[in-house]
Design a protein around this motif. Structure first.
Motif, PDB file in Angstrom:
ATOM      1  N   ILE A  55      58.943  11.886  69.367  1.00 34.48           N
ATOM      2  CA  ILE A  55      57.751  11.450  68.627  1.00 34.48           C
ATOM      3  C   ILE A  55      58.259  10.830  67.328  1.00 34.48           C
ATOM      4  O   ILE A  55      59.057  11.433  66.613  1.00 34.48           O
ATOM      5  CB  ILE A  55      56.791  12.601  68.287  1.00 34.48           C
ATOM      6  CG1 ILE A  55      56.402  13.392  69.525  1.00 34.48           C
ATOM      7  CG2 ILE A  55      55.543  12.044  67.594  1.00 34.48           C
ATOM      8  CD1 ILE A  55      55.604  14.650  69.215  1.00 34.48           C
ATOM      9  N   GLU A  56      57.799   9.617  67.039  1.00 36.29           N
ATOM     10  CA  GLU A  56      58.111   8.961  65.775  1.00 36.29           C
ATOM     11  C   GLU A  56      56.797   8.728  65.036  1.00 36.29           C
ATOM     12  O   GLU A  56      55.833   8.227  65.624  1.00 36.29           O
ATOM     13  CB  GLU A  56      58.840   7.643  66.017  1.00 36.29           C
ATOM     14  CG  GLU A  56      60.206   7.846  66.638  1.00 36.29           C
ATOM     15  CD  GLU A  56      60.907   6.559  66.993  1.00 36.29           C
ATOM     16  OE1 GLU A  56      62.120   6.491  66.767  1.00 36.29           O
ATOM     17  OE2 GLU A  56      60.246   5.633  67.505  1.00 36.29           O
ATOM     18  N   PHE A  57      56.763   9.094  63.785  1.00 36.72           N
ATOM     19  CA  PHE A  57      55.576   8.918  62.963  1.00 36.72           C
ATOM     20  C   PHE A  57      55.763   7.645  62.141  1.00 36.72           C
ATOM     21  O   PHE A  57      56.676   7.560  61.316  1.00 36.72           O
ATOM     22  CB  PHE A  57      55.352  10.142  62.086  1.00 36.72           C
ATOM     23  CG  PHE A  57      55.027  11.363  62.895  1.00 36.72           C
ATOM     24  CD1 PHE A  57      53.719  11.643  63.231  1.00 36.72           C
ATOM     25  CD2 PHE A  57      56.032  12.188  63.352  1.00 36.72           C
ATOM     26  CE1 PHE A  57      53.417  12.747  64.010  1.00 36.72           C
ATOM     27  CE2 PHE A  57      55.748  13.301  64.124  1.00 36.72           C
ATOM     28  CZ  PHE A  57      54.435  13.580  64.454  1.00 36.72           C
ATOM     29  N   VAL A  58      54.917   6.659  62.402  1.00 38.79           N
ATOM     30  CA  VAL A  58      55.042   5.327  61.813  1.00 38.79           C
ATOM     31  C   VAL A  58      53.910   5.122  60.809  1.00 38.79           C
ATOM     32  O   VAL A  58      52.728   5.193  61.161  1.00 38.79           O
ATOM     33  CB  VAL A  58      54.994   4.229  62.904  1.00 38.79           C
ATOM     34  CG1 VAL A  58      55.142   2.850  62.280  1.00 38.79           C
ATOM     35  CG2 VAL A  58      56.069   4.478  63.962  1.00 38.79           C
ATOM     36  N   LEU A  59      54.281   4.865  59.556  1.00 41.16           N
ATOM     37  CA  LEU A  59      53.313   4.611  58.495  1.00 41.16           C
ATOM     38  C   LEU A  59      53.276   3.115  58.210  1.00 41.16           C
ATOM     39  O   LEU A  59      54.324   2.492  57.978  1.00 41.16           O
ATOM     40  CB  LEU A  59      53.698   5.390  57.237  1.00 41.16           C
ATOM     41  CG  LEU A  59      52.716   5.349  56.072  1.00 41.16           C
ATOM     42  CD1 LEU A  59      51.361   5.948  56.464  1.00 41.16           C
ATOM     43  CD2 LEU A  59      53.303   6.092  54.876  1.00 41.16           C
ATOM     44  N   THR A  98      51.730  -3.919  58.024  1.00 40.17           N
ATOM     45  CA  THR A  98      53.182  -3.993  58.086  1.00 40.17           C
ATOM     46  C   THR A  98      53.744  -2.585  57.889  1.00 40.17           C
ATOM     47  O   THR A  98      53.097  -1.716  57.288  1.00 40.17           O
ATOM     48  CB  THR A  98      53.755  -4.936  57.017  1.00 40.17           C
ATOM     49  OG1 THR A  98      53.341  -4.477  55.725  1.00 40.17           O
ATOM     50  CG2 THR A  98      53.290  -6.365  57.236  1.00 40.17           C
ATOM     51  N   ASN A  99      54.946  -2.373  58.390  1.00 37.97           N
ATOM     52  CA  ASN A  99      55.599  -1.078  58.240  1.00 37.97           C
ATOM     53  C   ASN A  99      55.999  -0.839  56.793  1.00 37.97           C
ATOM     54  O   ASN A  99      56.427  -1.763  56.101  1.00 37.97           O
ATOM     55  CB  ASN A  99      56.852  -1.018  59.109  1.00 37.97           C
ATOM     56  CG  ASN A  99      56.534  -1.085  60.579  1.00 37.97           C
ATOM     57  OD1 ASN A  99      55.505  -0.606  61.032  1.00 37.97           O
ATOM     58  ND2 ASN A  99      57.423  -1.683  61.349  1.00 37.97           N
ATOM     59  N   VAL A 100      55.875   0.408  56.337  1.00 37.60           N
ATOM     60  CA  VAL A 100      56.364   0.753  55.007  1.00 37.60           C
ATOM     61  C   VAL A 100      57.890   0.727  55.025  1.00 37.60           C
ATOM     62  O   VAL A 100      58.520   0.809  56.074  1.00 37.60           O
ATOM     63  CB  VAL A 100      55.854   2.135  54.527  1.00 37.60           C
ATOM     64  CG1 VAL A 100      54.337   2.155  54.412  1.00 37.60           C
ATOM     65  CG2 VAL A 100      56.367   3.261  55.408  1.00 37.60           C
ATOM     66  N   THR A 101      58.470   0.607  53.845  1.00 38.74           N
ATOM     67  CA  THR A 101      59.918   0.624  53.669  1.00 38.74           C
ATOM     68  C   THR A 101      60.266   1.711  52.647  1.00 38.74           C
ATOM     69  O   THR A 101      59.378   2.368  52.092  1.00 38.74           O
ATOM     70  CB  THR A 101      60.441  -0.732  53.167  1.00 38.74           C
ATOM     71  OG1 THR A 101      59.935  -0.943  51.832  1.00 38.74           O
ATOM     72  CG2 THR A 101      60.003  -1.879  54.067  1.00 38.74           C
ATOM     73  N   ASP A 102      61.544   1.863  52.364  1.00 37.10           N
ATOM     74  CA  ASP A 102      61.981   2.829  51.357  1.00 37.10           C
ATOM     75  C   ASP A 102      61.311   2.594  50.006  1.00 37.10           C
ATOM     76  O   ASP A 102      61.051   3.539  49.265  1.00 37.10           O
ATOM     77  CB  ASP A 102      63.499   2.763  51.164  1.00 37.10           C
ATOM     78  CG  ASP A 102      64.250   3.485  52.267  1.00 37.10           C
ATOM     79  OD1 ASP A 102      63.751   4.518  52.768  1.00 37.10           O
ATOM     80  OD2 ASP A 102      65.343   3.023  52.635  1.00 37.10           O
ATOM     81  N   ASP A 103      61.036   1.336  49.676  1.00 31.12           N
ATOM     82  CA  ASP A 103      60.422   1.010  48.386  1.00 31.12           C
ATOM     83  C   ASP A 103      58.960   1.435  48.297  1.00 31.12           C
ATOM     84  O   ASP A 103      58.401   1.471  47.200  1.00 31.12           O
ATOM     85  CB  ASP A 103      60.510  -0.493  48.118  1.00 31.12           C
ATOM     86  CG  ASP A 103      61.934  -0.970  47.931  1.00 31.12           C
ATOM     87  OD1 ASP A 103      62.800  -0.146  47.546  1.00 31.12           O
ATOM     88  OD2 ASP A 103      62.197  -2.161  48.175  1.00 31.12           O
ATOM     89  N   ASP A 104      58.339   1.757  49.427  1.00 34.82           N
ATOM     90  CA  ASP A 104      56.909   2.099  49.465  1.00 34.82           C
ATOM     91  C   ASP A 104      56.627   3.584  49.448  1.00 34.82           C
ATOM     92  O   ASP A 104      55.465   3.987  49.314  1.00 34.82           O
ATOM     93  CB  ASP A 104      56.259   1.505  50.720  1.00 34.82           C
ATOM     94  CG  ASP A 104      56.366  -0.004  50.771  1.00 34.82           C
ATOM     95  OD1 ASP A 104      56.084  -0.652  49.746  1.00 34.82           O
ATOM     96  OD2 ASP A 104      56.733  -0.530  51.839  1.00 34.82           O
ATOM     97  N   VAL A 105      57.647   4.421  49.624  1.00 35.52           N
ATOM     98  CA  VAL A 105      57.408   5.859  49.761  1.00 35.52           C
ATOM     99  C   VAL A 105      58.387   6.680  48.931  1.00 35.52           C
ATOM    100  O   VAL A 105      59.500   6.243  48.638  1.00 35.52           O
ATOM    101  CB  VAL A 105      57.478   6.320  51.234  1.00 35.52           C
ATOM    102  CG1 VAL A 105      56.387   5.687  52.062  1.00 35.52           C
ATOM    103  CG2 VAL A 105      58.838   6.038  51.844  1.00 35.52           C
ATOM    104  N   ILE A 106      57.940   7.869  48.567  1.00 37.78           N
ATOM    105  CA  ILE A 106      58.809   8.897  48.010  1.00 37.78           C
ATOM    106  C   ILE A 106      58.936   9.933  49.112  1.00 37.78           C
ATOM    107  O   ILE A 106      57.948  10.502  49.570  1.00 37.78           O
ATOM    108  CB  ILE A 106      58.204   9.522  46.741  1.00 37.78           C
ATOM    109  CG1 ILE A 106      58.056   8.454  45.660  1.00 37.78           C
ATOM    110  CG2 ILE A 106      59.068  10.685  46.261  1.00 37.78           C
ATOM    111  CD1 ILE A 106      57.312   8.933  44.437  1.00 37.78           C
ATOM    112  N   LYS A 107      60.174  10.156  49.560  1.00 36.45           N
ATOM    113  CA  LYS A 107      60.424  10.990  50.730  1.00 36.45           C
ATOM    114  C   LYS A 107      60.825  12.405  50.324  1.00 36.45           C
ATOM    115  O   LYS A 107      61.351  12.618  49.248  1.00 36.45           O
ATOM    116  CB  LYS A 107      61.541  10.382  51.580  1.00 36.45           C
ATOM    117  CG  LYS A 107      61.291   8.957  52.006  1.00 36.45           C
ATOM    118  CD  LYS A 107      62.480   8.375  52.720  1.00 36.45           C
ATOM    119  CE  LYS A 107      63.570   8.052  51.735  1.00 36.45           C
ATOM    120  NZ  LYS A 107      64.701   7.341  52.277  1.00 36.45           N
TER     121      LYS A 107
END
Length: 149
Positions: free
Chosen positions: A58-62, A72-81
């Motif tokens: 299962i992959e969770f795609v934001l 469009t898919n989020v990138t590292d610049d769009d999220v705080i992980k």
């Protein structure tokens, strides 16, 4: 109760993946954040219904959008992980279950991208004869006006 300790009046949660046992892709719901300054995703995954592998996963795609049409898919610049997220966000995948998942987990992901709409897809690959309990909530904060819902 003292008002300065009240956090409940300043958070606005919305269910994006209702709690259920899933064995196939969900239909993502658009979350509108127009009147909010911040949003965080809380992803709750129960014990895996199968032993996940690179093929049965299962992959969770934001994804995010300005117009609720083109996502469009989020990138590292769009999220705080947090520690459960992959080291690098690729193809919008904010969590990937590819190995045994023997205990329930809660993952938090802060959205810092500048788009108005968000969608979360639980993307199932392979065979999932037994489902996995999943739920997800987007918590919107910093409302632009009092009385936001």
């Amino acid at each position: 109760m003292t008002p300065e300790r009240d956090n409940a009046s300043s958070i606005f949660p919305i269910s994006v993946l209702p709690p259920a046992v899933y064995s196939a892709d969900n239909t993502p719901t658009a979350i509108d954040s127009v009147d909010y300054g911040a949003a965080s995703l809380l992803l709750h995954i129960g014990v895996g219904g199968i032993t996940f592998t690179g093929a049965n996963k299962i992959e969770f795609v934001l994804t995010h959008s300005d117009d609720n049409v083109t996502y469009t898919n989020v990138t590292d610049d769009d999220v705080i992980k947090d520690a459960l997220a992959p080291a690098t966000i690729s193809n919008g995948i904010v969590r990937s279950l590819t190995a045994a998942h023997a205990a329930a987990t809660v993952q938090k992901i802060g959205y810092i991208g500048g788009k108005r709409y968000l969608k979360l897809l639980a993307d199932f690959s392979g065979t999932h004869a037994t489902g996995t309990p999943i739920s997800a909530v987007v918590v919107r904060t910093r409302a632009a006006f009092r009385g936001a819902a």
